[in-house]
Design an enzyme around this catalytic site. Structure first.
Site, mmCIF file in Angstrom:
data_model
loop_
_atom_site.group_PDB
_atom_site.id
_atom_site.type_symbol
_atom_site.label_atom_id
_atom_site.label_comp_id
_atom_site.label_asym_id
_atom_site.label_seq_id
_atom_site.Cartn_x
_atom_site.Cartn_y
_atom_site.Cartn_z
ATOM 1 N N GLY A 51 0.825 -1.210 0.000
ATOM 2 C CA GLY A 51 0.000 0.000 0.000
ATOM 3 C C GLY A 51 0.858 1.259 0.000
ATOM 4 O O GLY A 51 1.964 1.256 0.522
ATOM 5 N N GLY A 83 -5.257 -6.512 -8.300
ATOM 6 C CA GLY A 83 -5.553 -7.707 -9.109
ATOM 7 C C GLY A 83 -4.467 -8.058 -10.109
ATOM 8 O O GLY A 83 -4.508 -9.120 -10.719
ATOM 9 N N GLY A 142 4.417 -7.030 4.861
ATOM 10 C CA GLY A 142 4.108 -8.110 3.917
ATOM 11 C C GLY A 142 5.196 -8.211 2.855
ATOM 12 O O GLY A 142 5.736 -9.295 2.598
ATOM 13 N N THR A 200 5.139 2.199 6.250
ATOM 14 C CA THR A 200 3.750 1.799 6.492
ATOM 15 C C THR A 200 3.113 2.729 7.509
ATOM 16 O O THR A 200 3.770 3.156 8.467
ATOM 17 C CB THR A 200 3.618 0.344 7.012
ATOM 18 O OG1 THR A 200 2.265 0.139 7.433
ATOM 19 C CG2 THR A 200 4.522 0.026 8.180
ATOM 20 N N ILE A 201 1.843 3.015 7.289
ATOM 21 C CA ILE A 201 1.112 3.826 8.269
ATOM 22 C C ILE A 201 0.775 2.986 9.502
ATOM 23 O O ILE A 201 0.323 3.517 10.499
ATOM 24 C CB ILE A 201 -0.186 4.415 7.670
ATOM 25 C CG1 ILE A 201 -1.211 3.313 7.366
ATOM 26 C CG2 ILE A 201 0.106 5.244 6.443
ATOM 27 C CD1 ILE A 201 -2.608 3.849 7.110
ATOM 28 N N ASP A 202 0.955 1.676 9.418
ATOM 29 C CA ASP A 202 0.541 0.799 10.524
ATOM 30 C C ASP A 202 1.582 0.734 11.659
ATOM 31 O O ASP A 202 1.246 0.322 12.768
ATOM 32 C CB ASP A 202 0.286 -0.626 10.014
ATOM 33 C CG ASP A 202 -0.747 -0.670 8.890
ATOM 34 O OD1 ASP A 202 -1.554 0.276 8.799
ATOM 35 O OD2 ASP A 202 -0.731 -1.631 8.102
ATOM 36 N N MET A 207 -7.320 3.142 10.432
ATOM 37 C CA MET A 207 -6.650 2.013 9.785
ATOM 38 C C MET A 207 -5.606 1.450 10.754
ATOM 39 O O MET A 207 -5.575 1.829 11.929
ATOM 40 C CB MET A 207 -5.994 2.471 8.487
ATOM 41 C CG MET A 207 -6.964 2.608 7.333
ATOM 42 S SD MET A 207 -6.041 2.881 5.795
ATOM 43 C CE MET A 207 -7.349 2.686 4.600
ATOM 44 N N ARG A 267 -4.546 -2.111 10.413
ATOM 45 C CA ARG A 267 -4.665 -3.586 10.457
ATOM 46 C C ARG A 267 -4.771 -4.041 11.898
ATOM 47 O O ARG A 267 -5.531 -3.454 12.655
ATOM 48 C CB ARG A 267 -3.487 -4.257 9.746
ATOM 49 C CG ARG A 267 -3.470 -4.040 8.255
ATOM 50 C CD ARG A 267 -2.479 -4.985 7.599
ATOM 51 N NE ARG A 267 -2.117 -4.516 6.285
ATOM 52 C CZ ARG A 267 -2.797 -4.814 5.176
ATOM 53 N NH1 ARG A 267 -3.865 -5.562 5.230
ATOM 54 N NH2 ARG A 267 -2.404 -4.328 4.013
ATOM 55 N N ILE A 269 -7.636 8.629 3.371
ATOM 56 C CA ILE A 269 -7.105 9.959 3.691
ATOM 57 C C ILE A 269 -5.891 9.810 4.621
ATOM 58 O O ILE A 269 -4.972 10.621 4.621
ATOM 59 C CB ILE A 269 -8.218 10.805 4.375
ATOM 60 C CG1 ILE A 269 -9.230 11.265 3.320
ATOM 61 C CG2 ILE A 269 -7.672 11.979 5.151
ATOM 62 C CD1 ILE A 269 -8.666 12.205 2.282
HETATM 63 O O1 F6P Z 1 -1.306 -1.582 5.556
HETATM 64 C C1 F6P Z 1 -1.725 -0.309 5.212
HETATM 65 C C2 F6P Z 1 -3.233 -0.218 5.136
HETATM 66 O O2 F6P Z 1 -3.575 1.125 4.864
HETATM 67 C C3 F6P Z 1 -3.963 -0.722 6.375
HETATM 68 O O3 F6P Z 1 -3.898 0.161 7.457
HETATM 69 C C4 F6P Z 1 -5.333 -0.961 5.811
HETATM 70 O O4 F6P Z 1 -6.038 -1.942 6.540
HETATM 71 C C5 F6P Z 1 -5.045 -1.452 4.421
HETATM 72 O O5 F6P Z 1 -3.736 -1.011 4.093
HETATM 73 C C6 F6P Z 1 -6.019 -0.981 3.382
HETATM 74 O O6 F6P Z 1 -5.700 -1.591 2.184
HETATM 75 P P1 F6P Z 1 -6.410 -1.240 0.805
HETATM 76 O O7 F6P Z 1 -5.783 -0.007 0.263
HETATM 77 O O8 F6P Z 1 -6.128 -2.421 -0.028
HETATM 78 O O9 F6P Z 1 -7.868 -1.031 1.094
#
Ligand code: F6P
Length: 359
Positions: free
Chosen positions: A11, A77, A116, A139-141, A183, A185, A267
């Site tokens: 992402g 995809g 990942g 990562t924002i996570d 967000m 995860r 956002i």
């Molecule tokens: O891992 C980054 C993240 O933004 C998560 O916080 C979120 O659950 C996921 O990706 C959203 O993924 P997508 O852009 O596929 O909806």
């Protein structure tokens, strides 16, 4: 003259362009050629691979603060590790990836990715043999072990905080609560940090058990009749399905607490890159350049306090909590979570925020 490649996978988030620009500028300063691979691993599947060669004008400094990645992160995809593993074409995918890497004749590859992508890189390490693989965590996570910070996290905290700051004003006008779903995860760092920053009255994160009755009592006894209840997307409530914010909102409504839900969604991955993220991206680009000069490979850039360095990818994997990745069969990702002794938990608790059953 060295040939170095760079790609952004997984992402997107803010700070990707900063790290690309800083890395490319540093590499060109050293007289190296810089190849940008488009769309992450998707760009390595066609023959010839989809690439651009950098020059001084490819990514001007004034654009380095913009969200997203000029190299892009891939089509939903399209053929990548995840989609090819799902349809049993992983061997073919790996073969094409290797062919493209051979064709590009890179000395080094910078892989800017989340946990990942980094876990996949480690699992498929033989694909990158013969070149120096340097990973840069973004990562924002904030769920990557062995680094205090990841690129994009600080901007996401700022974005989510600003979003909640706006909601707080309409909440006040209508004497009601907003249940905001962040967000992250299964990691609560984003919710915890933005929740504290905006002055949320409650923060629910996956790492800490909560009790709905205690939450309701806390809200009913709050000094205000409005505010933010921050809910991380990774929480669950036994016997309930659907979006976590919706299930908490239903419980609050049943207890007579006026509320609305809000979903800031992507956002959180956008917005001008904060100064902190830009500095981090600059340090990580610098560490990646030094790692190439020092002939390192299979390493990840990391920060420890103010010091930026590299750690072996093997250690990154060993240090994380390996969990099965629901999206990629046979892959375990090396996650990190809010630890029970994270000082912010105590700070939140002592600021009167309901943070779950921590005491
Ligand atoms: O891992 C980054 C993240 O933004 C998560 O916080 C979120 O659950 C996921 O990706 C959203 O993924 P997508 O852009 O596929 O909806």
């Amino acid at each position: 003259m060295k040939r170095v490649g760079i790609m952004t996978t997984g992402g997107d988030c803010s700070g990707l362009n900063t790290v690309i620009q800083r890395f490319a500028a540093g590499a060109m300063l050293r007289g190296w050629r810089v190849i940008g691979i488009l769309d992450g691993t998707d760009g390595l599947i066609p023959n010839p691979p989809r690439i651009i060669e950098f020059n001084e004008r490819t990514l001007p400094i004034e654009n380095a603060r913009l969200a997203g990645s000029i190299l892009c992160n891939g089509h939903a995809g399209a053929m990548n590790f995840e989609t090819s593993a799902k349809c049993g074409r992983l061997r073919e995918f790996n073969r094409r990836l290797r062919e493209s890497l051979d064709e590009l004749k890179l000395d080094a590859l910078i892989l800017v990715g989340g946990n990942g992508s980094l876990s996949l890189a480690w699992k498929n390490k033989e694909l990158y043999s013969g070149l120096q693989l340097i990973c840069v965590p973004k990562t924002i996570d904030l769920d990557i072990p062995l680094t205090d910070r990841t690129i994009g996290f600080d901007t996401a905290v700022q974005q989510l905080t600003s979003y909640c700051d706006q909601l707080m004003l309409t909440a006040r006008s209508h004497h009601r609560w907003f249940v905001v779903q962040s967000m992250g995860r299964d990691c609560g760092q984003l919710a915890l940090n933005a929740g504290i920053a905006t002055g949320a009255s409650a923060i629910l994160i996956p790492e800490i058990k909560f009790n709905v009755d205690s939450l309701i009592a806390h809200i009913k006894n709050a000094p205000t009749d409005y505010g933010i209840i921050m809910v991380s997307e990774g929480i669950s409530l036994r016997g309930h399905s659907g979006k976590p914010a919706d299930m908490i909102a239903r419980k609050l409504s049943a207890a007579g607490i006026a509320n609305r839900t809000a979903f800031p969604e992507h956002i959180q991955r956008a917005g001008d890159t904060t100064a902190t993220d830009r500095i981090l991206a600059t340090c990580m680009a610098d560490a990646a350049l030094h790692a190439i000069e020092n002939n390192e490979t299979y390493v990840m850039t990391a920060v420890d306090g103010f010091r930026c360095h590299t750690v072996p990818l093997s250690e990154f994997f060993a240090a994380g909590d390996a969990v099965a990745d629901p999206n990629i069969p046979e892959l375990e990702t090396a996650n990190a979570y809010v630890s029970p002794d994270d000082p912010l938990l105590d700070v939140a608790y002592h600021s009167g925020i309901y943070i779950g059953e921590i005491k």
